[in-house]
Write a protein that holds these residues in place. Structure first.
Motif, PDB file in Angstrom:
ATOM      1  N   ARG A  57     -13.583  54.937  63.749  1.00 37.33           N
ATOM      2  CA  ARG A  57     -14.095  53.663  63.869  1.00 37.33           C
ATOM      3  C   ARG A  57     -15.541  53.091  63.090  1.00 37.33           C
ATOM      4  O   ARG A  57     -15.907  52.266  62.936  1.00 37.33           O
ATOM      5  CB  ARG A  57     -14.375  53.596  65.412  1.00 37.33           C
ATOM      6  CG  ARG A  57     -15.410  54.872  65.613  1.00 37.33           C
ATOM      7  CD  ARG A  57     -15.275  54.917  67.587  1.00 37.33           C
ATOM      8  NE  ARG A  57     -16.261  56.160  67.808  1.00 37.33           N
ATOM      9  CZ  ARG A  57     -15.806  57.252  67.903  1.00 37.33           C
ATOM     10  NH1 ARG A  57     -14.414  57.632  67.521  1.00 37.33           N
ATOM     11  NH2 ARG A  57     -16.412  58.164  68.310  1.00 37.33           N
ATOM     12  N   ARG A  58     -16.135  54.305  62.673  1.00 41.09           N
ATOM     13  CA  ARG A  58     -17.254  54.165  62.086  1.00 41.09           C
ATOM     14  C   ARG A  58     -16.953  53.684  60.455  1.00 41.09           C
ATOM     15  O   ARG A  58     -17.552  52.909  59.742  1.00 41.09           O
ATOM     16  CB  ARG A  58     -18.055  55.576  61.628  1.00 41.09           C
ATOM     17  CG  ARG A  58     -19.532  55.187  61.058  1.00 41.09           C
ATOM     18  CD  ARG A  58     -20.495  54.156  61.905  1.00 41.09           C
ATOM     19  NE  ARG A  58     -21.464  54.033  61.297  1.00 41.09           N
ATOM     20  CZ  ARG A  58     -22.428  52.904  61.915  1.00 41.09           C
ATOM     21  NH1 ARG A  58     -21.872  52.309  62.808  1.00 41.09           N
ATOM     22  NH2 ARG A  58     -23.474  52.763  61.231  1.00 41.09           N
ATOM     23  N   ASP A  59     -15.869  54.003  59.966  1.00 39.18           N
ATOM     24  CA  ASP A  59     -15.384  53.720  58.737  1.00 39.18           C
ATOM     25  C   ASP A  59     -14.863  52.148  58.701  1.00 39.18           C
ATOM     26  O   ASP A  59     -15.270  51.201  57.999  1.00 39.18           O
ATOM     27  CB  ASP A  59     -14.241  54.249  58.082  1.00 39.18           C
ATOM     28  CG  ASP A  59     -14.467  55.363  57.516  1.00 39.18           C
ATOM     29  OD1 ASP A  59     -15.753  55.848  57.138  1.00 39.18           O
ATOM     30  OD2 ASP A  59     -13.745  56.260  57.206  1.00 39.18           O
ATOM     31  N   ILE A  60     -14.415  51.579  59.949  1.00 33.23           N
ATOM     32  CA  ILE A  60     -14.299  50.318  60.179  1.00 33.23           C
ATOM     33  C   ILE A  60     -15.356  49.330  60.226  1.00 33.23           C
ATOM     34  O   ILE A  60     -15.374  48.398  59.529  1.00 33.23           O
ATOM     35  CB  ILE A  60     -13.379  50.295  61.642  1.00 33.23           C
ATOM     36  CG1 ILE A  60     -11.827  50.899  61.396  1.00 33.23           C
ATOM     37  CG2 ILE A  60     -13.167  48.758  61.766  1.00 33.23           C
ATOM     38  CD1 ILE A  60     -11.225  50.712  62.398  1.00 33.23           C
ATOM     39  N   GLN A  61     -16.444  49.789  60.798  1.00 32.92           N
ATOM     40  CA  GLN A  61     -17.770  49.252  60.945  1.00 32.92           C
ATOM     41  C   GLN A  61     -18.378  49.073  59.627  1.00 32.92           C
ATOM     42  O   GLN A  61     -18.738  47.905  59.289  1.00 32.92           O
ATOM     43  CB  GLN A  61     -18.690  50.003  61.962  1.00 32.92           C
ATOM     44  CG  GLN A  61     -18.442  49.852  63.267  1.00 32.92           C
ATOM     45  CD  GLN A  61     -19.311  50.536  64.331  1.00 32.92           C
ATOM     46  OE1 GLN A  61     -19.608  51.689  64.094  1.00 32.92           O
ATOM     47  NE2 GLN A  61     -19.916  49.923  65.199  1.00 32.92           N
ATOM     48  N   ARG A  62     -18.272  50.135  58.842  1.00 39.97           N
ATOM     49  CA  ARG A  62     -18.803  50.046  57.469  1.00 39.97           C
ATOM     50  C   ARG A  62     -18.018  49.006  56.492  1.00 39.97           C
ATOM     51  O   ARG A  62     -18.716  48.574  55.910  1.00 39.97           O
ATOM     52  CB  ARG A  62     -18.649  51.610  56.678  1.00 39.97           C
ATOM     53  CG  ARG A  62     -19.772  52.521  57.517  1.00 39.97           C
ATOM     54  CD  ARG A  62     -19.171  53.787  56.881  1.00 39.97           C
ATOM     55  NE  ARG A  62     -20.270  55.039  57.597  1.00 39.97           N
ATOM     56  CZ  ARG A  62     -19.787  56.101  57.280  1.00 39.97           C
ATOM     57  NH1 ARG A  62     -18.515  56.412  57.110  1.00 39.97           N
ATOM     58  NH2 ARG A  62     -20.482  57.018  57.825  1.00 39.97           N
ATOM     59  N   TRP A  63     -16.592  49.010  56.626  1.00 41.38           N
ATOM     60  CA  TRP A  63     -16.181  48.095  55.872  1.00 41.38           C
ATOM     61  C   TRP A  63     -16.194  46.637  56.224  1.00 41.38           C
ATOM     62  O   TRP A  63     -16.336  45.807  55.210  1.00 41.38           O
ATOM     63  CB  TRP A  63     -14.586  48.492  55.877  1.00 41.38           C
ATOM     64  CG  TRP A  63     -13.851  47.556  54.957  1.00 41.38           C
ATOM     65  CD1 TRP A  63     -13.082  46.687  55.331  1.00 41.38           C
ATOM     66  CD2 TRP A  63     -13.613  47.581  53.544  1.00 41.38           C
ATOM     67  NE1 TRP A  63     -12.317  45.978  54.143  1.00 41.38           N
ATOM     68  CE2 TRP A  63     -12.729  46.682  53.183  1.00 41.38           C
ATOM     69  CE3 TRP A  63     -14.596  48.318  52.511  1.00 41.38           C
ATOM     70  CZ2 TRP A  63     -12.469  46.268  51.539  1.00 41.38           C
ATOM     71  CZ3 TRP A  63     -14.235  47.924  51.125  1.00 41.38           C
ATOM     72  CH2 TRP A  63     -13.286  47.034  50.751  1.00 41.38           C
ATOM     73  N   PHE A  64     -15.869  46.250  57.544  1.00 39.07           N
ATOM     74  CA  PHE A  64     -16.027  44.955  57.943  1.00 39.07           C
ATOM     75  C   PHE A  64     -17.345  44.334  57.859  1.00 39.07           C
ATOM     76  O   PHE A  64     -18.269  44.959  58.287  1.00 39.07           O
ATOM     77  CB  PHE A  64     -15.333  44.823  59.032  1.00 39.07           C
ATOM     78  CG  PHE A  64     -13.685  44.670  59.170  1.00 39.07           C
ATOM     79  CD1 PHE A  64     -13.023  43.710  58.556  1.00 39.07           C
ATOM     80  CD2 PHE A  64     -13.270  46.009  59.694  1.00 39.07           C
ATOM     81  CE1 PHE A  64     -11.771  43.721  58.437  1.00 39.07           C
ATOM     82  CE2 PHE A  64     -11.819  46.213  59.583  1.00 39.07           C
ATOM     83  CZ  PHE A  64     -10.963  45.207  59.029  1.00 39.07           C
ATOM     84  N   PRO A  65     -17.551  43.081  56.955  1.00 39.61           N
ATOM     85  CA  PRO A  65     -18.735  42.707  56.703  1.00 39.61           C
ATOM     86  C   PRO A  65     -19.755  42.359  58.009  1.00 39.61           C
ATOM     87  O   PRO A  65     -19.235  41.850  59.075  1.00 39.61           O
ATOM     88  CB  PRO A  65     -18.831  41.655  55.913  1.00 39.61           C
ATOM     89  CG  PRO A  65     -17.260  41.213  55.876  1.00 39.61           C
ATOM     90  CD  PRO A  65     -16.633  42.573  56.347  1.00 39.61           C
ATOM     91  N   VAL A  66     -21.025  42.631  58.080  1.00 37.18           N
ATOM     92  CA  VAL A  66     -21.820  42.174  59.243  1.00 37.18           C
ATOM     93  C   VAL A  66     -21.838  40.644  58.869  1.00 37.18           C
ATOM     94  O   VAL A  66     -22.338  40.390  57.917  1.00 37.18           O
ATOM     95  CB  VAL A  66     -23.175  42.820  59.431  1.00 37.18           C
ATOM     96  CG1 VAL A  66     -24.002  42.211  60.394  1.00 37.18           C
ATOM     97  CG2 VAL A  66     -22.692  44.456  59.474  1.00 37.18           C
ATOM     98  N   LYS A  67     -21.669  39.931  60.104  1.00 44.10           N
ATOM     99  CA  LYS A  67     -22.188  38.626  60.034  1.00 44.10           C
ATOM    100  C   LYS A  67     -23.222  38.153  59.909  1.00 44.10           C
ATOM    101  O   LYS A  67     -24.300  38.958  60.777  1.00 44.10           O
ATOM    102  CB  LYS A  67     -21.318  37.695  61.365  1.00 44.10           C
ATOM    103  CG  LYS A  67     -19.876  37.961  61.238  1.00 44.10           C
ATOM    104  CD  LYS A  67     -19.118  37.649  59.899  1.00 44.10           C
ATOM    105  CE  LYS A  67     -17.629  37.672  59.898  1.00 44.10           C
ATOM    106  NZ  LYS A  67     -17.049  37.214  58.838  1.00 44.10           N
ATOM    107  N   LYS A  68     -24.070  37.123  59.361  1.00 44.98           N
ATOM    108  CA  LYS A  68     -25.354  36.942  59.257  1.00 44.98           C
ATOM    109  C   LYS A  68     -25.945  36.316  60.530  1.00 44.98           C
ATOM    110  O   LYS A  68     -25.057  35.555  61.278  1.00 44.98           O
ATOM    111  CB  LYS A  68     -25.566  35.992  58.049  1.00 44.98           C
ATOM    112  CG  LYS A  68     -25.458  36.568  56.549  1.00 44.98           C
ATOM    113  CD  LYS A  68     -25.522  35.462  55.529  1.00 44.98           C
ATOM    114  CE  LYS A  68     -25.337  36.242  54.236  1.00 44.98           C
ATOM    115  NZ  LYS A  68     -25.808  34.845  53.231  1.00 44.98           N
TER     116      LYS A  68
END
Length: 532
Positions: free
Chosen positions: A521-532
């Motif tokens: 789950r942490r790899d998923i968080q790192r990959w998908f961009p954080v929305k501005k």
């Protein structure tokens, strides 16, 4: 006697070189190999020049790719100009420049063990070659020919499964690709795992045809034996040395393991785009945990980490005054010139070993060897969870479209007896289903791999997987409706078996994916961009 060795090679022979360097280091030689000794944050060209000057022997891996490389040419020419020792390691027999024909050589095209013994002997005591260096002729280790033979058997077992699209695309050309060293390791492993299961479903679909069923049972048995052989032999050291980078596992010989160091504090700054915030937060936390000092001003930091992705390609940091570490999160072809000259840290295969970076930050000379990452150059590389999603979608898409074809192929006579209304519902329903499925599949793959569009959000990806589930269920329900009408007319033929396969693959795959999502789950968080 040689002590300091410089490896000059093409990245296409990476598997061979990595294994060879491990053997040389085991014999006590100091080996300069770029991706093991380059210092991140320092101009790589200057480091290569220093490695050339400090070495007394160059081992030149001779292949078509290496002799075509301008960088390899500059390396061996440097040694000739300084009258240092050159030993040719013949990986492929090719026409040599006249300047190289007089030098010592070792033939590695056949027996690797014999080649090693001869190389170690020559490193201890130079010899005068009695025979000219081979420039023609093809040789390969016996295990390569054995692997090609087994892959031919596997390819034959794939012939009844042309409708699956994915399996024949990977396995039928496999013998040729092994010969050319260009097979994709990850794709082949996935195809071998699915081959016996696909043959089983083919047998279920054609159970009414006794001759076909008997033949398929034989195919299943042979595919299990041949598939297991291939599965393990492709992982063997001999095949890993033979293949190009795409045919290799991501192994790293003799990685450096730093002791429990208490590093001296270093002031640092992490320069990143807001979309890469999760990766930046993890890096900052690891550095602070080892007492490094986070600064608020990029220009006052001694070390600057620049997270490179499609969202960021430049930095305000000055490599002339600071140690600047480009950290690759995602490939960016528009990288700023000042960053392209610096040795980078490659986190495209996944953000790992942040504690190693923190421990070695004051003295990063062994950082690349401690991180244990082989170079991947222009290969398309993602973290394991993203790679899993990618291949699952490709595999499911191929089986879904292929199963619609198989459905009509095996049931056309029965379907033609349906009422016009029902036949139209099934025929046009499956065509519309295929179009919608392919559009959704394309958008999901684009969003997941490029981090752009609707499906660059994990929530939308989950929604996309849910939509795919609905589409596979709809495909199955269309065939069930046809079966119901056929049974009412006294025809007991079950046409829905073929269309049940994608739904079953989806159900089993999504169950496994949910578990894999949780673990990563942490790899998923790192990959998908954080929305501005």
């Amino acid at each position: 006697m040689t002590q300091n060795i410089f490896m000059s090679y093409s990245r296409r022979e990476l598997g061979f070189v990595d294994d060879l360097v491990g053997k040389l280091e085991g014999e006590g030689y100091n080996v300069w190999l770029d991706y093991r000794v380059l210092v991140p944050g320092t101009p790589w060209k200057e480091q290569i020049d220093k490695g050339l000057n400090n070495s007394d022997t160059v081992l030149l891996v001779v292949s078509k790719a290496s002799l075509a490389s301008k960088y390899v040419t500059l390396e061996w020419q440097h040694f000739l100009e300084t009258n240092k020792r050159v030993i040719l390691l013949i990986f492929e027999a090719v026409d040599l420049p006249k300047e190289l024909e007089k030098y010592e050589w070792v033939d590695f095209r056949g027996s690797y063990k014999a080649g090693l013994q001869e190389l170690f002997s020559q490193l201890k005591q130079p010899i005068r070659e009695e025979h000219p260096v081979p420039e023609t002729g093809f040789k390969a280790p016996l295990i390569v020919w054995f692997t090609i033979a087994v892959s031919v058997v596997t390819a034959i077992c794939t012939l009844p499964l042309l409708w699956t699209l994915f399996l024949p695309w990977i396995l039928i050309p496999l013998p040729y690709r092994i010969f050319k060293r260009s097979f994709n390791f990850a794709q082949v492993q996935a195809a071998l795992l699915m081959l016996p299961f696909s043959l089983f479903f083919e047998a279920v679909i054609t159970e009414s045809e006794t001759n076909n069923l008997d033949r398929l049972i034989v195919y299943i048995f042979i595919s299990v034996i041949a598939g297991l052989l291939l599965f393990f032999v492709l992982r063997s050291p001999a095949l890993q040395r033979w293949g190009k980078p795409e045919a290799n596992m991501r192994k790293f010989a003799n990685p450096y393991k730093p002791d429990d160091l208490a590093p001296a504090p270093v002031s640092f700054f992490v320069d990143y785009a807001i979309q890469d915030r999760h990766a930046a937060e993890d890096l900052i936390a690891a550095l602070k945990a080892h007492r490094h000092i986070l600064t608020q001003d990029i220009h006052s930091a001694k070390a600057v980490f620049v997270l490179i992705s499609r969202f960021k390609s430049d930095t305000e940091a000055d490599p002339e005054k600071q140690v600047v570490y480009p950290v690759l999160i995602q490939t960016n072809p528009n990288l700023a010139e000042k960053l392209s000259k610096l040795q980078w840290i490659d986190f495209r295969p996944g953000v790992r070993k942040l504690d190693v970076i923190a421990k070695l930050l004051p003295e990063p000379s062994k950082l690349l060897k401690a991180l244990g990452m082989r170079p991947v150059s222009s290969q398309t590389v993602y973290s394991p969870i993203i790679t899993t999603m990618y291949y699952f979608l490709i595999f499911l898409g191929a089986f879904t479209i292929g199963s619609s074809y198989k459905y009509f192929e095996t049931s056309l006579d029965a379907l033609l007896s349906l009422s016009d209304n029902m036949f139209g519902n099934v025929f046009f329903g499956l065509i519309f289903h295929g179009i919608v499925f392919l559009v959704l599949l394309y958008l999901m793959l684009r969003g997941i791999t490029r981090r752009t569009g609707w499906f660059s959000s994990f929530k939308w990806v989950v929604a996309g997987f849910f939509g795919i589930g609905i589409l596979t269920l709809w495909q199955f329900s269309l065939s069930l409706d046809a079966d119901s009408e056929l049974q009412a007319a006294g025809n007991n033929l079950q046409t829905s078996v073929a269309s049940f396969l994608p739904f079953l693959i989806y159900f089993l795959g999504i169950t496994a994916m949910a578990f894999f999502f949780f673990l990563n789950r942490r790899d998923i968080q790192r990959w998908f961009p954080v929305k501005k």
